[in-house]
Write an enzyme that holds these catalytic residues in place. Structure first.
Site, PDB file in Angstrom:
ATOM      1  CG  LEU A  83       5.636  -3.169   6.059  1.00  0.00           C
ATOM      2  CD1 LEU A  83       7.053  -2.134   6.590  1.00  0.00           C
ATOM      3  CD2 LEU A  83       4.431  -2.924   6.935  1.00  0.00           C
ATOM      4  CG  ASP A  84       0.492  -1.201   1.410  1.00  0.00           C
ATOM      5  OD1 ASP A  84       0.204  -2.298   0.993  1.00  0.00           O
ATOM      6  OD2 ASP A  84      -0.347  -0.412   1.793  1.00  0.00           O
ATOM      7  CE  LYS A  85       6.811   2.940  -5.326  1.00  0.00           C
ATOM      8  NZ  LYS A  85       6.378   3.443  -6.533  1.00  0.00           N
ATOM      9  NE  ARG A 141      -2.914   3.150   1.935  1.00  0.00           N
ATOM     10  CZ  ARG A 141      -2.580   2.681   0.699  1.00  0.00           C
ATOM     11  NH1 ARG A 141      -1.724   1.753   0.695  1.00  0.00           N
ATOM     12  NH2 ARG A 141      -2.695   3.626  -0.268  1.00  0.00           N
TER      13      ARG A 141
END
Length: 323
Positions: A139-141, A238
């Site tokens: 998962l992205d930060k 996104r």
């Protein structure tokens, strides 16, 4: 490295694997290892058939003698750190966690410490022997939510296969800019942005990417949607939502400048201004347990910051209704 440290195996091809590709046959004989790793052994000459180096696509025959003597995958040395983990489920093969926004998954330039990997090495030291410390998806930060980590080689191989065959189910909640009347599908390839190499984009020669989305709750100028992935490209939700002109609230990369809705209350303006990450949360994960073959599903609630954002959006909607 001693001989005991190497991965060793000796097999005789059984009738059911005769006339199969070499890499396929070895994958059946050594299911704890991934096909790509086995192909690497074959290409490096660490796996032979009847004493000869072959190609992955070469066929094997009944009685062929397969020998394997390969070095384990080299791991980068990362330090274990005592970092709290929100553990949803664990057993000897799996660790399912609820990752908070702000936590980097892998050490990298600028983030050598304080990452999920550092925390995992402290909590489950056995992951040090696995590729990428057992992490099979990320998962992205600044994306919160559920993710699974392998604790054994058997689990790692199984989870990678489930991701590649798209049998692992992943659902996300996202707050997007603008309103939609229903769900839909974004089927657009994703690759590196042609001019901004740190960004991803919908590009003609990108990798196939499919995102399903449906309406959960609509507000005057925003929508809560639920997204389901068929693929797992970097920044997929996104990029796809931005591509259809409904970027995620707070997205610093794909969201553009903040847009305040007509009749925006001071409370909503403040809520939108202080929301400094993409409003994206991995809410549900479904997979087949690598040992028991049982289908398992876990779900984690929305984090506090997204709940507060939704509360502000609902209050704004009520305020408009009363005018």
């Amino acid at each position: 490295m001693t001989a005991d440290d190497r991965i060793n195996g000796e097999f005789e091809v059984p009738p059911e694997l005769s006339d199969r590709r070499l890499d396929q046959a070895v994958a059946e004989l050594m299911p704890e290892h991934s096909r790509s790793r086995i192909q690497g052994w074959i290409k490096d000459g660490d796996l032979t058939v009847n004493g000869k180096v072959k190609k992955p696509r070469d066929k094997v025959m009944l009685g062929d003698r397969i020998l394997v003597s390969a070095e384990p995958e080299v791991q980068v040395t990362w330090e274990a750190e005592s970092i709290d983990l929100d553990i949803v489920y664990e057993d000897e093969h799996l660790l399912v966690i609820n990752k908070p926004a702000g936590l980097v998954v892998h050490p990298a330039a600028g983030h050598a410490a304080g990452t999920l990997v550092n925390a995992l090495l402290n909590y489950a030291p056995e992951v040090d022997k696995l590729p990428r410390a057992g992490i099979v998806h990320r998962l992205d930060k600044d994306t919160s939510g559920i993710m699974v980590v392998a604790r054994s080689l058997v689990a790692h191989t199984s989870l990678v296969d489930q991701l590649q065959t798209r049998t692992m189910g992943r659902e996300y909640d996202a707050v997007i800019v603008g309103t939609i009347t229903g769900g839909g599908i974004v089927d657009q390839p994703i690759g590196r942005h042609p001019n901004q190499r740190k960004k991803m984009a919908v590009v003609r020669d990108g990798k196939p990417a499919v995102t399903h989305y449906r309406l959960v709750e609509r507000f005057p100028a925003h929508t809560l949607v639920r997204c389901k992935l068929e693929s797992g490209r970097t920044h997929q939700i996104r990029v796809h939502m931005s591509h259809i002109r409904h970027p995620l609230v707070g997205d610093p990369v794909y969201g553009g400048r903040m847009r305040l809705p007509q009749g925006c209350t001071p409370e909503l303006k403040e809520a939108l201004r202080k929301f400094q990450r993409q409003a994206l949360h991995a809410r549900q994960l479904t997979l087949v347990h690598p040992e028991t073959d049982e289908e398992m599903t876990w779900e984690v609630p929305l984090p506090q910051d997204i709940q507060e954002l939704l509360a502000a959006l609902r209050a704004h909607a009520k305020a408009l209704e009363s005018l």
